[in-house]
Design an enzyme around this catalytic site. Structure first.
Site, short mmCIF file in Angstrom:
data_model
loop_
_atom_site.label_atom_id
_atom_site.label_comp_id
_atom_site.label_asym_id
_atom_site.label_seq_id
_atom_site.Cartn_x
_atom_site.Cartn_y
_atom_site.Cartn_z
N LYS A 141 183.12 -92.44 -19.50
CA LYS A 141 181.91 -93.11 -19.05
C LYS A 141 181.19 -93.72 -20.25
O LYS A 141 181.13 -93.11 -21.32
CB LYS A 141 181.01 -92.09 -18.34
CG LYS A 141 179.78 -92.65 -17.65
CD LYS A 141 179.06 -91.53 -16.91
CE LYS A 141 177.87 -92.06 -16.11
NZ LYS A 141 177.22 -90.98 -15.32
N SER A 216 176.52 -92.52 -10.78
CA SER A 216 176.57 -93.48 -11.86
C SER A 216 177.91 -93.54 -12.59
O SER A 216 178.10 -94.39 -13.46
CB SER A 216 175.45 -93.14 -12.87
OG SER A 216 175.64 -91.84 -13.43
N SER A 240 176.54 -87.83 -9.48
CA SER A 240 177.15 -88.96 -10.17
C SER A 240 178.61 -88.79 -10.55
O SER A 240 179.26 -89.75 -10.95
CB SER A 240 176.35 -89.29 -11.43
OG SER A 240 175.06 -89.72 -11.09
#
Length: 579
Positions: A141, A216, A240
């Site tokens: 990420k 996310s 997320s």
């Protein structure tokens, strides 16, 4: 007298116009400065991609050869890397080829890491394999810090703040022999359940391009769901990791907060410590989750970050064959799940029962109050000022502008608006959510809020223990993957994941089934009284074939038990499919 009135009016009008012009100039200046940073970042990413493409042309690996390697299950890939049947460089090139193809379709990769080639080459020169993750490519990420690189959280003005060292989890992964090879996209501020920002743009769902990959950790889930990464790492403060895994049909684990290091993971809300984001793994298959967690809980991990609980993986808990008492529910009392998500829980329940476990109906207590009064109030306890202070310096995407609009209003106007919206939407929960941050006016309020949160944790644990539960299965979300830009309209559907961030319970997300035509038809029975209900009904049209995950939950520090349930459920589902 009339002349004086005209002068006052003219002065007032001039003052308003001056303020308007000044604000417009500020916005233009911000957009210009941020825009230049974004252009420079895009050029850097483009150059890094070009370098990778050049190396791949020279190596001569074909797309078919790459697909053969990428198709290997995690354990087989690990075995061939360990015994030398495959080199780290071959595996890296295969995943780079597939990542290029995936991001051209989905816009999931933010940048290809130039150092990956050198890391793989150095691993191949070793006489002895460098750890259990030797040669395993890992996607990351974008919010994890990398030495010599920037991390933006989707904010243009955060670019060009270059970090001095890798995040702890990346140092641990490299020590285990893993090869970080790409970074993946995030939503602006990382507080949205879809993935869009002004730097890298919008990421698409690999199963249906018209839908979100979640957020996310949406870029990560899209890349893994497309088969172009075997193992990735993300973070989770409100679902997320789990919700993107659900949207894209992959596996994810949100550990207990203190089980994996967050040092070197950026956040816009580090001063708020009552509900924080956990770091965890995501994978295309279950073994990727198991192996990565097992080996990441290492002495080096504990030494690099003393805040991490020094608990090695307890294999006796994971390998136990003792029957379990597992709670289950398909409705949390806050937001009704769609038929596909209900059915997924029942499939998981039946499978676990056939494996010899006892399944017990469980009603999670007070979720209707916990989401607005604990989760939303905590996350927006400063009326969103930490987020707003950063967004005022940035180019803001429409979804974030809509999400944060209430924070731009005076308290009295937001209070009034909340009642108007509540009446118009015919939904008291919407009004409560809007009013949630208004209750915290000072330090004493915040202290009392912390007490209320702990009381809720105590009540929830009491309900759990009253039924003598070992674990719980439930939906990840009330819906499957939503169309782009719709997540802001149905934030209440994410309550199933938010609950376990409030509690700091470890929770896994794993695929169980796919949406059927009957699931879509059965939406005719879904409640249709509120604005949110109507949005869900509209969004669930055309969802046949989308993945549906379930959530597996345990008590704090019981990741091994969560993984045991996930493993047995995964094997049971596969046996039923093969049968």
């Amino acid at each position: 007298m009339a002349s004086n009135s005209c002068k006052v009016f003219a002065f007032g009008a001039g003052a308003v116009l001056t303020i308007f012009v000044v604000e417009r100039v500020k916005k233009w200046k911000t957009a210009t400065q941020v825009g230049k940073k974004i252009q420079r970042k895009r050029q850097q990413c483009k150059a890094a991609r070009a370098n990778v493409e050049e190396v791949l042309r020279e190596c001569g690996m074909t797309c078919d050869q790459a697909k053969t390697i990428v198709a290997l299950p995690y354990m087989e890939l690990q075995r061939q890397l360990q015994n030398g049947s495959l080199t780290a460089l071959q595996v890296l090139h295969a995943y780079q080829i597939m990542a290029l193809e995936a991001t051209d379709r989905l816009n999931c990769v933010t940048e290809f890491l130039p150092e990956a080639e050198a890391i793989a080459q150095s691993l191949d020169k070793l006489d002895k394999k460098n750890g259990p993750l030797h040669g395993i490519p890992v996607s990351l990420k974008e919010s994890f810090e990398l030495a010599g690189n920037d991390s933006s959280a989707g904010l243009g003005h955060w670019l060009e703040d270059y970090k001095s060292q890798d995040a702890v989890i990346i140092q641990v992964l490299k020590d285990l022999g893993a090869v970080p090879f790409v970074r993946t996209n995030v939503p602006q501020t990382m507080m949205l359940s879809e993935t869009n920002n002004p730097i890298f743009g919008r990421t698409l769902n690999p199963v249906d391009l018209s839908r979100v990959p979640g957020g996310s950790t949406g870029g990560e889930a899209a890349l893994i769901g497309a088969g172009a990464s075997v193992l990735g790492f993300g973070s989770d403060v409100g679902g997320s990791i789990r919700q993107p895994s659900h949207c894209c049909g992959c596996y994810g684990l949100k550990p207990t907060l203190e089980r994996m290091s967050r040092k070197g993971h950026i956040s816009l809300a580090k001063g708020q410590t009552l509900i924080s984001g956990a770091v965890g793994p995501m994978s295309r298959d279950f073994d990727g989750i198991l192996e990565s967690l097992k080996h990441c809980l290492s002495d080096l991990h504990f030494a690099l970050d003393p805040q991490v609980a020094p608990l090695k993986f307890n294999d006796s808990i994971f390998s136990s064959t003792q029957p379990l008492r597992v709670g289950f529910y398909d409705y949390d009392g806050y937001c009704r799940t769609v038929p596909a998500c209900e059915r997924a829980v029942l499939i998981a329940k039946d499978t676990l029962e056939r494996l010899g476990h006892t399944l017990v109906a469980f009603t999670p207590p007070h979720v209707r109050d916990a989401i607005p009064d604990l989760y939303i109030k905590t996350i927006t306890g400063d009326r969103g000022e930490q987020y707003m202070s950063q967004l005022r310096k940035d180019i803001v995407v429409p979804e974030i502008a809509k999400l944060t609009f209430p924070h731009t209003l005076p308290r009295w106007l937001l209070w009034l608006l909340s009642w108007i919206v509540q009446a118009a939407a015919k939904d008291p929960q919407v009004g409560r959510a809007l009013r949630a941050p208004l209750g915290l006016r000072g330090v004493n309020d915040w202290f009392q809020h912390a007490v209320q949160l702990q009381q809720f944790k105590d009540e929830f644990l009491a309900s759990w223990r009253e039924l003598k539960l070992d674990a719980v299965i439930c939906p990840v979300s009330a819906t499957v993957a939503l169309p782009h830009s719709e997540t802001v309209n149905v934030i209440n559907t994410f309550s199933y994941a938010m609950l376990y961030n409030i509690l700091n319970y470890p929770a896994g997300s794993m695929p169980v089934t796919k949406v059927t035509s009957d699931d879509v038809s059965n939406m005719a029975k879904y409640p249709n009284t509120t604005f949110g209900n109507k949005c869900v009904i509209k969004c669930m049209q055309g969802t046949e074939g989308l993945p549906v995950n379930v959530q597996v939950v345990g008590l704090p520090y019981q990741e091994e038990l969560v993984l045991r349930v996930m493993s047995e459920l995964d094997k049971g589902l596969r046996a039923e499919q093969d049968g």
